[in-house]
Design a protein around this motif. Structure first.
Motif, PDB file in Angstrom:
ATOM      1  N   LEU A   7       0.813  -1.217   0.000  1.00 54.14           N
ATOM      2  CA  LEU A   7       0.000   0.000   0.000  1.00 54.14           C
ATOM      3  C   LEU A   7       0.844   1.264   0.000  1.00 54.14           C
ATOM      4  CD1 LEU A   7      -2.740  -1.143   2.533  1.00 54.14           C
ATOM      5  CD2 LEU A   7      -2.914  -1.066   0.043  1.00 54.14           C
ATOM      6  N   LYS A   8       2.051   1.202   0.535  1.00 51.28           N
ATOM      7  CA  LYS A   8       2.881   2.410   0.547  1.00 51.28           C
ATOM      8  C   LYS A   8       3.201   2.869  -0.869  1.00 51.28           C
ATOM      9  CE  LYS A   8       6.870   0.212  -0.580  1.00 51.28           C
ATOM     10  NZ  LYS A   8       7.908   0.564  -1.572  1.00 51.28           N
ATOM     11  N   ASN A   9       3.222   1.952  -1.830  1.00 49.32           N
ATOM     12  CA  ASN A   9       3.484   2.336  -3.210  1.00 49.32           C
ATOM     13  C   ASN A   9       2.362   3.204  -3.774  1.00 49.32           C
ATOM     14  OD1 ASN A   9       5.974   0.996  -3.552  1.00 49.32           O
ATOM     15  ND2 ASN A   9       4.943  -0.951  -3.927  1.00 49.32           N
ATOM     16  N   VAL A  10       1.129   2.903  -3.357  1.00 51.85           N
ATOM     17  CA  VAL A  10      -0.019   3.696  -3.803  1.00 51.85           C
ATOM     18  C   VAL A  10       0.064   5.108  -3.232  1.00 51.85           C
ATOM     19  CG1 VAL A  10      -2.537   3.842  -3.808  1.00 51.85           C
ATOM     20  CG2 VAL A  10      -1.416   1.594  -3.940  1.00 51.85           C
ATOM     21  N   ILE A  11       0.371   5.209  -1.941  1.00 52.78           N
ATOM     22  CA  ILE A  11       0.477   6.524  -1.305  1.00 52.78           C
ATOM     23  C   ILE A  11       1.663   7.300  -1.876  1.00 52.78           C
ATOM     24  CG2 ILE A  11       0.661   7.735   0.895  1.00 52.78           C
ATOM     25  CD1 ILE A  11      -1.931   6.074   0.479  1.00 52.78           C
ATOM     26  N   ALA A  12       2.729   6.592  -2.256  1.00 49.01           N
ATOM     27  CA  ALA A  12       3.878   7.265  -2.856  1.00 49.01           C
ATOM     28  C   ALA A  12       3.532   7.883  -4.208  1.00 49.01           C
ATOM     29  CB  ALA A  12       5.032   6.279  -3.013  1.00 49.01           C
ATOM     30  N   LEU A  13       2.662   7.238  -4.979  1.00 55.11           N
ATOM     31  CA  LEU A  13       2.179   7.843  -6.219  1.00 55.11           C
ATOM     32  C   LEU A  13       1.500   9.182  -5.910  1.00 55.11           C
ATOM     33  CD1 LEU A  13       0.651   4.697  -7.963  1.00 55.11           C
ATOM     34  CD2 LEU A  13       2.519   6.082  -8.885  1.00 55.11           C
ATOM     35  N   ALA A  14       0.660   9.195  -4.859  1.00 58.54           N
ATOM     36  CA  ALA A  14      -0.027  10.433  -4.475  1.00 58.54           C
ATOM     37  C   ALA A  14       0.962  11.489  -3.990  1.00 58.54           C
ATOM     38  CB  ALA A  14      -1.058  10.140  -3.383  1.00 58.54           C
ATOM     39  N   ALA A  15       1.969  11.053  -3.231  1.00 55.18           N
ATOM     40  CA  ALA A  15       2.990  11.997  -2.759  1.00 55.18           C
ATOM     41  C   ALA A  15       3.743  12.604  -3.936  1.00 55.18           C
ATOM     42  CB  ALA A  15       3.961  11.296  -1.810  1.00 55.18           C
TER      43      ALA A  15
END
Length: 330
Positions: free
Chosen positions: A188-196
């Motif tokens: 899931l951190k990869n998804v949030i990193a896209l948003a970041a």
């Protein structure tokens, strides 16, 4: 001496192989699905395509022959893109003996089934399985920079064996029996990193980035707990640790893709320019939403990332949508 075969000769697979080589005490094999790539690796003794600048010791076997990589290996370390893991495990399953351990370092959720990587493996074979995750850029691990990651297994004894086999002066392993929490943190951190990355690409500043990362960990934790993970796991290396690295580090592929999206580039053009490298968050976003729907978990950041990736929503509209949500208690 353990025989460890690394299945996947991208940047991360190569870096883990080099880390094990520097540690010493293992018989190592690096497998590539591409005969051409394997031949180039063996000839140059360097991964010029994915991890240039780091010599591969001569005593590491390099091959594209999967049966020879599997034969007599004590640990099979799978470092393939998450959406290809099922195919690799299906190929090796008939070759396995019962004692061989499958260790996955792939961070993702299977797109069609919403299964975590250890669940994919368990659906095909009953071999012992464990997970490797945590904040770790391949280039820094290959360079021997001090790094701390997690070995997670339902069997605590297996986690301890892997901790012993992989730990070195530059790579510190912690054990954890919360496989669900560790895997979902890594995916899931990869998804949030896209948003970041989108926030950075839009040049919205540090306040926005801090808010996004903080609410991101809350979102990740909600889903992990609903799936049976522990809240404290998401506060550790495989949760907050990996999230901070991937959302802020210049070596993060997912953040880089998000930056380009924020600048207005189309997703296909961005991915085509990555030279075969994979940003796992692009495919994990849809799977994360499917898993969230299954458990009735609200994931507003993930929803907006999915809308940008797959439904042509503009990054500015996505941020506006997040900011206009009804107020609530933290």
């Amino acid at each position: 001496m353990s025989r460890i075969s690394v299945l996947g000769a991208g940047a991360w697979g190569t870096a883990l192989t080099l880390s094990l080589a520097h540690r010493g005490g293992h018989d190592l094999c690096l497998w590539s699905h591409s005969p051409v790539h394997a031949k180039r690796l063996d000839s140059a003794r360097e991964n010029l395509t994915y991890l240039p600048g780091f010599p591969i010791p001569a005593d590491i076997q390099i091959t594209s022959d999967l049966p020879s990589a599997v034969l007599d290996a004590d640990v099979l370390l799978c470092v393939t893109p998450s959406q290809h893991l099922r195919g690799i495990i299906a190929q090796i399953a008939p070759l396995l003996t019962s004692h061989q351990v499958i260790l996955t370092a792939s961070k993702g959720i299977e797109e069609t089934t919403y299964l975590r990587m250890s669940q994919v493996i368990a659906s095909i074979t009953s071999n012992p399985c464990a997970v490797l995750s945590g904040p770790s850029f391949a280039q820094e691990v290959a360079a021997g920079a001090p790094t701390a990651i997690v070995a997670a297994a339902h069997d605590p004894d297996l986690a301890l064996v892997l901790q012993r086999d992989f730990s070195s002066p530059s790579l510190r392993l912690y054990t954890n029996d919360d496989v669900t929490g560790v895997e979902l943190g890594g995916a899931l951190k990869n998804v949030i990193a896209l948003a970041a990355g989108v926030v950075s690409g839009l040049e919205l500043g540090h306040n926005s980035a801090a808010a996004l990362i903080t609410r991101g960990i809350a979102e990740m934790t909600r889903l992990a707990v609903a799936c049976g993970g522990r809240r404290q796991t998401l506060a550790g290396l495989s949760g907050v640790g990996d999230l901070i690295l991937t959302c802020t580090g210049s070596l993060s592929r997912n953040r880089s893709v998000g930056i380009e999206l924020g600048r207005g580039r189309r997703l296909d053009d961005i991915l085509n320019g990555m030279g075969g490298k994979v940003a796992e968050g692009v495919r994990s976003t849809t799977a994360a939403l499917g898993l969230a729907a299954r458990y009735g978990v609200e994931m507003p950041i993930t929803e907006q990332v999915d809308a940008i990736l797959h439904h042509d929503r503009s990054p500015k509209d996505a941020i506006r949508e997040l900011m206009s949500r009804p107020g609530r208690d933290e």
